[in-house]
Design an enzyme around this catalytic site. Structure first.
Site, PDB file in Angstrom:
ATOM      1  N   GLU A  82      -8.497   2.242   2.970  1.00 12.69           N
ATOM      2  CA  GLU A  82      -7.402   3.024   2.135  1.00 12.69           C
ATOM      3  C   GLU A  82      -7.719   4.443   2.163  1.00 12.69           C
ATOM      4  O   GLU A  82      -7.010   5.380   2.054  1.00 12.69           O
ATOM      5  CB  GLU A  82      -7.201   2.249   0.770  1.00 12.69           C
ATOM      6  CG  GLU A  82      -5.979   2.886   0.251  1.00 12.69           C
ATOM      7  CD  GLU A  82      -5.539   2.252  -0.940  1.00 12.69           C
ATOM      8  OE1 GLU A  82      -5.142   2.641  -1.992  1.00 12.69           O
ATOM      9  OE2 GLU A  82      -5.651   0.738  -0.985  1.00 12.69           O
TER      10      GLU A  82
ATOM     11  N   SER B 118      -9.335   3.151  -4.737  1.00 13.45           N
ATOM     12  CA  SER B 118      -9.451   1.578  -3.943  1.00 13.45           C
ATOM     13  C   SER B 118      -9.978   2.108  -2.692  1.00 13.45           C
ATOM     14  O   SER B 118      -9.287   2.936  -2.190  1.00 13.45           O
ATOM     15  CB  SER B 118      -8.186   1.158  -3.749  1.00 13.45           C
ATOM     16  OG  SER B 118      -7.743   0.590  -5.088  1.00 13.45           O
TER      17      SER B 118
ATOM     18  N   ARG C 226       0.857   1.424   2.146  1.00 18.45           N
ATOM     19  CA  ARG C 226      -0.160   2.560   2.116  1.00 18.45           C
ATOM     20  C   ARG C 226       0.032   3.392   3.234  1.00 18.45           C
ATOM     21  O   ARG C 226      -0.992   4.157   3.695  1.00 18.45           O
ATOM     22  CB  ARG C 226      -1.675   1.977   1.936  1.00 18.45           C
ATOM     23  CG  ARG C 226      -1.920   1.247   0.729  1.00 18.45           C
ATOM     24  CD  ARG C 226      -1.758   2.057  -0.317  1.00 18.45           C
ATOM     25  NE  ARG C 226      -2.265   1.216  -1.626  1.00 18.45           N
ATOM     26  CZ  ARG C 226      -1.595   0.875  -2.569  1.00 18.45           C
ATOM     27  NH1 ARG C 226      -0.243   0.878  -2.612  1.00 18.45           N
ATOM     28  NH2 ARG C 226      -2.091   0.271  -3.561  1.00 18.45           N
TER      29      ARG C 226
END
Length: 311
Positions: free
Chosen positions: A301, A219, A170
């Site tokens: 995130e 998310s 990520r």
């Protein structure tokens, strides 16, 4: 940071004191000092080359993974639009502009018999997908990226390899203020009809398990280290972010107009008239409760930027 008296002349659009709540999926955020929407690559390069080096620059995509704080941003926000959304297919390579939506890239590739189906359910555009090494169903941008082009803070156009971007889970090492303009992917071949059917199935599963009709930013927290969501039937759920949030009793938790979704507890939603402070505050509360319950520290995130209202 104080903006110069006059900004460089552009062929695109410059907007002063642009409310970022109009540009983010969560519909929160105070004003950015300046929003620049370049007409094309040359316009972007010339603007950055002429902009004083001490003026902060923040490139943004479609605002799908972003909380802008209520005090706004003391920066020039750069948002790419129509001049940066072309999708070109050459053999098994797909080159997409940074403003091309991930879903559109997946669909156009599939129609040509190329498998970038993992992008179909990822909210946002290609620039953000590359910057964040977006992934789904066990596949990541890092697996298929050949190269990406970016404009540096000084206006130079550079080509970056996956090695340059140093992808991890990520995230990438794209330098601050650099603006991604396009990316080239090498995609595995597949049957167009089968790829389309797979994407239809993925969308159905997403809509059944995620609050896709709510104001969210996807998310909220990364899965704990080493545990990625593959979406496969044999996926293990022991250490997924949603599972540790559930175990801490935070599914459905509220703060002001913010809520952790009842449908998927790793989705932070604007359930009413949430402020950025409501959303970020609830997220921090979730981090605290999860740590108290399991000793696991969740990491955001969603990107959080800008100044709080009191600063």
């Amino acid at each position: 940071m104080k903006l110069p008296e006059t900004l460089p002349e552009v062929r695109g659009k410059l907007s002063h004191d642009k409310r970022m709540s109009t540009l983010t999926w969560l519909r929160v955020g105070g004003p950015a000092d300046v929003l620049f929407q370049p007409a094309d690559l040359a316009d972007l390069q010339a603007f950055l080359a002429a902009l004083p080096a001490d003026v902060p620059v923040f490139p943004m995509g479609v605002g799908s993974n972003l909380i802008v704080r209520d005090g706004g941003m003391r920066a020039v926000v750069i948002r790419l639009g129509r001049g940066f959304n072309e999708i070109v297919i050459d053999g098994n390579r797909v080159t997409a502009g940074a403003a091309a939506l991930d879903a559109h890239v997946a669909r156009k590739a599939a129609a040509a018999g190329l498998d970038l189906t993992f992008l179909r359910t990822i909210p946002g555009a290609v620039g953000g997908a590359v910057r964040m090494n977006a992934g789904c169903y066990g596949a990541y941008v890092a697996d298929v990226l050949v190269s990406a082009r970016a404009v540096t803070r000084s206006g130079e156009l550079v080509t970056l390899t996956p090695e340059d971007l140093q992808f991890t889970y990520r995230q990438s090492s794209l330098p601050e203020g650099w603006v991604l303009v396009d990316a080239t992917f090498e995609a595995p071949a597949g049957d167009a009809a089968e790829l389309e059917a797979r994407m239809v199935d993925q969308l159905a599963k997403r809509d059944a398990t995620q609050p896709t009709k709510e104001r969210s930013a996807g998310s909220t927290f990364r899965n704990p280290s080493g545990f990625s969501s593959t979406g496969r039937a044999d996926d293990v759920h022991d250490l997924k972010a949603w599972k540790v949030i559930d175990d801490a009793g935070m599914r459905g938790a509220r703060k002001g107009g913010a809520q952790m979704s009842e449908k998927h507890s790793n989705f932070l939603i604007n359930a009413g008239d949430a402020t950025a402070a409501d959303l970020e505050g609830l997220g921090e509360e979730v981090i605290k409760k999860v740590y108290e319950n399991s000793g696991i520290t969740l990491h955001w995130e969603i990107m959080r930027i800008g100044e709080s209202q009191t600063e």
